[in-house]
Design a protein around this motif. Structure first.
Motif, PDB file in Angstrom:
ATOM      1  N   LEU A  21      65.172   3.342  27.129  1.00 34.93           N
ATOM      2  CA  LEU A  21      63.591   3.494  26.824  1.00 34.93           C
ATOM      3  C   LEU A  21      62.842   2.560  25.955  1.00 34.93           C
ATOM      4  CD1 LEU A  21      63.810   7.463  26.160  1.00 34.93           C
ATOM      5  CD2 LEU A  21      63.568   6.364  28.388  1.00 34.93           C
ATOM      6  N   ARG A  22      63.807   1.742  25.441  1.00 40.53           N
ATOM      7  CA  ARG A  22      62.915   0.578  24.650  1.00 40.53           C
ATOM      8  C   ARG A  22      63.196  -0.459  25.305  1.00 40.53           C
ATOM      9  NH1 ARG A  22      66.437  -0.156  20.118  1.00 40.53           N
ATOM     10  NH2 ARG A  22      64.577  -1.092  18.761  1.00 40.53           N
ATOM     11  N   GLY A  23      62.239  -1.387  25.007  1.00 39.62           N
ATOM     12  CA  GLY A  23      62.261  -2.820  25.501  1.00 39.62           C
ATOM     13  C   GLY A  23      62.242  -2.857  27.284  1.00 39.62           C
ATOM     14  N   ALA A  24      63.115  -3.761  27.537  1.00 39.98           N
ATOM     15  CA  ALA A  24      63.019  -3.904  28.927  1.00 39.98           C
ATOM     16  C   ALA A  24      63.439  -2.728  29.743  1.00 39.98           C
ATOM     17  CB  ALA A  24      63.856  -5.185  29.162  1.00 39.98           C
ATOM     18  N   GLY A  25      63.979  -1.861  29.145  1.00 41.05           N
ATOM     19  CA  GLY A  25      64.511  -0.705  29.829  1.00 41.05           C
ATOM     20  C   GLY A  25      65.696  -0.815  30.593  1.00 41.05           C
ATOM     21  N   GLY A  26      65.924  -0.253  31.935  1.00 40.96           N
ATOM     22  CA  GLY A  26      67.195  -0.608  32.519  1.00 40.96           C
ATOM     23  C   GLY A  26      68.225   0.614  32.492  1.00 40.96           C
ATOM     24  N   TRP A  27      69.215   0.712  33.374  1.00 44.11           N
ATOM     25  CA  TRP A  27      70.225   1.482  33.325  1.00 44.11           C
ATOM     26  C   TRP A  27      71.480   1.124  32.915  1.00 44.11           C
ATOM     27  CZ3 TRP A  27      69.526   6.688  34.918  1.00 44.11           C
ATOM     28  CH2 TRP A  27      68.281   7.109  35.284  1.00 44.11           C
ATOM     29  N   PHE A  28      72.291   1.652  32.134  1.00 43.29           N
ATOM     30  CA  PHE A  28      73.492   1.340  31.875  1.00 43.29           C
ATOM     31  C   PHE A  28      74.531   2.415  32.012  1.00 43.29           C
ATOM     32  CE2 PHE A  28      70.291  -1.085  29.668  1.00 43.29           C
ATOM     33  CZ  PHE A  28      70.845  -2.261  29.704  1.00 43.29           C
TER      34      PHE A  28
END
Lengths: 445, 209
Positions: free
Chosen positions: A422-429
């Motif tokens: 939810l922070r910064g550049a986001g993305g899925w991990f």
């Protein structure tokens, strides 16, 4: 090595035979053996063991058992053939045969006695005591009385040092490390003698291998629990020596221990029960660590923290006794409490942190997932299921986390723990793998 | 030697689909359906078992009920479907985990009843086979789990030999392998669990991928 230091080391070792050891510099030790006779199976057996032990440590010695310490010293110094003087009558006989020169008198006193025509101790003992005191002084008379056991002879007891130190000069240079084990064995024997005497163990041994020039090669052996078993230490040492590269041949070996630690004798019950408080054998831990290094062998524990990275920690394998009650690290009730409070950070360490809805495996570092059509993708589209769990916490200790966690299913049914940053550049991990728990696989969790 | 005679003499050989008559009682897996399908009604009580699975890290779950029971000295928490019974031992023993593929996640394992204090995680790399062997030989491990990766299987062969070479007499060995046709390179996990009774030392191995 200075003689005095050698004598001290021998005294520490001799502590295994008697709790009353005194140093008589330059080269004698007095052991109070009366209370040890029974334990060691009689005077002859005790004497044999002392002599064997001293020889094993690389020294030559004469050993005499006599009713008084002073007489034992005189007889040993005179090289008496008989090693054991059983009683006072025998003591008188043995002493009588000695020349007066064997007594610890000054040259002037000996001259004086010679002028009186006294050559052997028998003649000296026949003289009237009063005249003797007048001629030689009261101190000498008292010395004679102590020799015969007519006067008490208290001696200052040797106090063994709080840690073990020893060194050994090698008769020839040793070029390869594994061959050092033989010489080290002798030092370990000495250590173990002292440890037995003190009812103690050590947890760390620092070895130094000295070369002709250059700094010594150092080696530290650690044990998870205080240990004194010579085989244990030798096995750990061999393991390390096998892999040690020496810069130069070794000329001398020195070893020192940390503070000795009291070793509780193992409590054995008549009817052993599983108390849960006893400890797994630490020997395996030591062997693994000797070869792989301390960091490669770890235990782990759950921590009550919502951030997955902080919800576990590596820890020292637990060798301490379990707390009473031996409950495995939490009750179900507390587990529920931890779940209920999922938006309030649970203070670390107060709850046990067990979570049934967590995956069995956590990735060491979250792995970024590919996105296709705005959805996370791993060998196919991931089914994100019904809901997510937001973990947004940690602003206070520099490891802030703001993530939405999903239990995702791959096309072939494997369950994964993934999150959306939810922070910064986001993305899925990808962060965890549930590992097909058959109990949960049916209904999901 | 006749095949029939071999089958009659050895408990560790049996015809497929036939329940071996003399199969030694295994350690319950904690899953009724699985127990029913296994000869001996559980993991073999001594030796090496190998579990092959298609997914990385899968298979540990299959062993968890047994591991939980071993870590608790045989007692089990109530929430298991079936409680594997393991005889209590005087001293708790290690559960040695050699080279697990990821971080074993403590909150989940604790919730499944494992006493984490018994677990030793070893990152041994090239020395993995050696580490597993040490665990097996020491007699101080209730179970040894080794994730042997997708390699040639020499590690598990070595572990199997270590199982066979017991530190004490009266040691039996059985081997059960299960394999599914691997679609991806198959991660492997061998688990070798010496079983508890102190009087008759035995050792058991079972495996998970």
């Amino acid at each position: 090595m200075p003689r005095r230091a050698a004598l001290g080391r021998l005294a520490a070792w001799a502590y295994g035979f008697s709790d009353q050891v005194s140093l008589v510099p330059p080269a004698a030790l007095v052991l109070e053996a009366g209370r040890s006779l029974k334990l060691f199976g009689g005077a002859a057996a005790l004497r044999r063991r002392v002599l064997e032990g001293v020889t094993g440590l690389g020294w030559r010695a004469r050993c005499v058992l006599a009713p008084t310490p002073a007489a034992a010293l005189v007889l040993a110094g005179a090289g008496a053939e008989t090693g054991i003087v059983a009683d006072h009558a025998a003591l008188r006989r043995s002493l009588a045969a000695l020349p007066v020169a064997a007594l610890d008198f000054t040259a002037a006193e000996l001259d004086d006695l010679q002028r009186m025509g006294i050559v052997c101790v028998a003649e000296l003992l026949r003289l009237p005591r009063a005249g003797l005191a007048e001629r030689l002084g009261i101190a000498r008379l008292q010395q004679l009385e102590r020799l015969l056991g007519e006067r008490p002879d208290p001696r200052r007891a040797y106090v063994p040092p709080a840690r073990f130190r020893a060194a050994l000069e090698l008769p020839a240079e040793v070029p390869d490390a594994p061959a050092l084990a033989f010489a080290c064995r002798r030092l370990i024997d000495e250590l173990v003698g002292m440890l037995y005497a003190r009812q103690a163990g050590v947890q760390r041994l620092d070895w130094r291998f000295h070369h002709a020039d250059g700094p010594p090669t150092r080696l530290t052996l650690g044990s998870a629990a205080p240990a004194r078993d010579p085989q244990h230490w030798l096995a750990l040492l061999r393991e390390r020596l096998d892999r040690l590269r020496l810069a130069a041949p070794v000329q001398a070996i020195a070893v020192s221990s940390e503070q000795l630690r009291p070793l509780a004798p193992a409590d054995t019950e008549l009817f052993p029960r599983d108390t849960g408080a006893s400890v797994p054998d630490p020997a395996l831990l030591d062997r693994l660590r000797a070869r792989l290094g301390p960091a490669a062998v770890q235990g782990f524990a759950a921590v009550a923290d919502h951030r997955p990275e902080r919800a576990w920690r590596a820890c020292e394998p637990q060798l301490t006794a379990a707390p009473p009650g031996r409950a495995p690290p939490a009750g179900a009730g507390r587990g529920r409490a931890a779940r209920k409070g999922s938006d309030n950070p649970a203070p670390p360490g107060t709850a046990t942190g067990e979570r049934r809805d967590r995956p069995l495996w956590l990735l060491a570092a979250p792995a970024a997932l590919e996105l296709r059509g705005g959805r996370p993708w791993l060998d196919g589209p991931l089914d994100l299921g019904a809901g997510c769990e937001r973990i947004d916490t940690g602003w206070w200790d520099g490891f802030q986390v703001a993530r939405d966690y999903y239990v995702a299913r791959t096309a072939d049914g494997e369950r994964l723990w993934i999150y959306r940053e939810l922070r910064g550049a986001g993305g899925w991990f990808l962060h965890g793998i549930f590992g097909d728990d058959p109990a949960d696989a049916g209904g999901g969790s | 030697m006749q095949l029939d005679q071999l089958l009659a003499d050895r408990a560790d050989l049996w015809r497929g689909h036939a329940t071996p008559q003399a199969a030694p009682a295994g350690l319950s897996t904690g899953f009724r359906a699985l127990d029913a399908a296994l000869s001996g009604h559980g993991w073999p009580a001594a030796g090496l078992s190998e579990v092959l699975s298609a997914h990385q890290g899968a298979g540990l779950a299959l062993l968890l009920p047994l591991l939980a029971a071993l870590s608790n000295g045989g007692q089990h928490r109530d929430d298991r479907p079936v409680q594997p019974r393991v005889q209590p031992r005087t001293h708790p023993r290690w559960l040695l985990w050699v080279d697990p593929p990821h971080i074993p996640f403590a909150p989940a394992l604790a919730a499944r009843g494992l006493d984490l204090r018994r677990i030793l995680v070893v990152h041994a790399g090239a020395d993995a086979a050696w580490a597993a062997e040490q665990g097996l030989r020491s007699g101080t491990c209730a179970a040894v789990l080794a994730w042997t990766g997708t390699g040639s299987g020499t590690g598990s062969a070595r572990a199997e030999r270590a199982c066979r070479r017991p530190p004490a007499a009266g040691h039996r060995r059985r081997c059960a392998g299960s394999s599914s046709p691997p679609r991806r390179p198959t991660p492997r996990c061998c688990c070798c669990a010496p079983s508890p009774p102190p009087a008759r030392p035995r050792r058991r191995c079972c495996g998970s991928g």
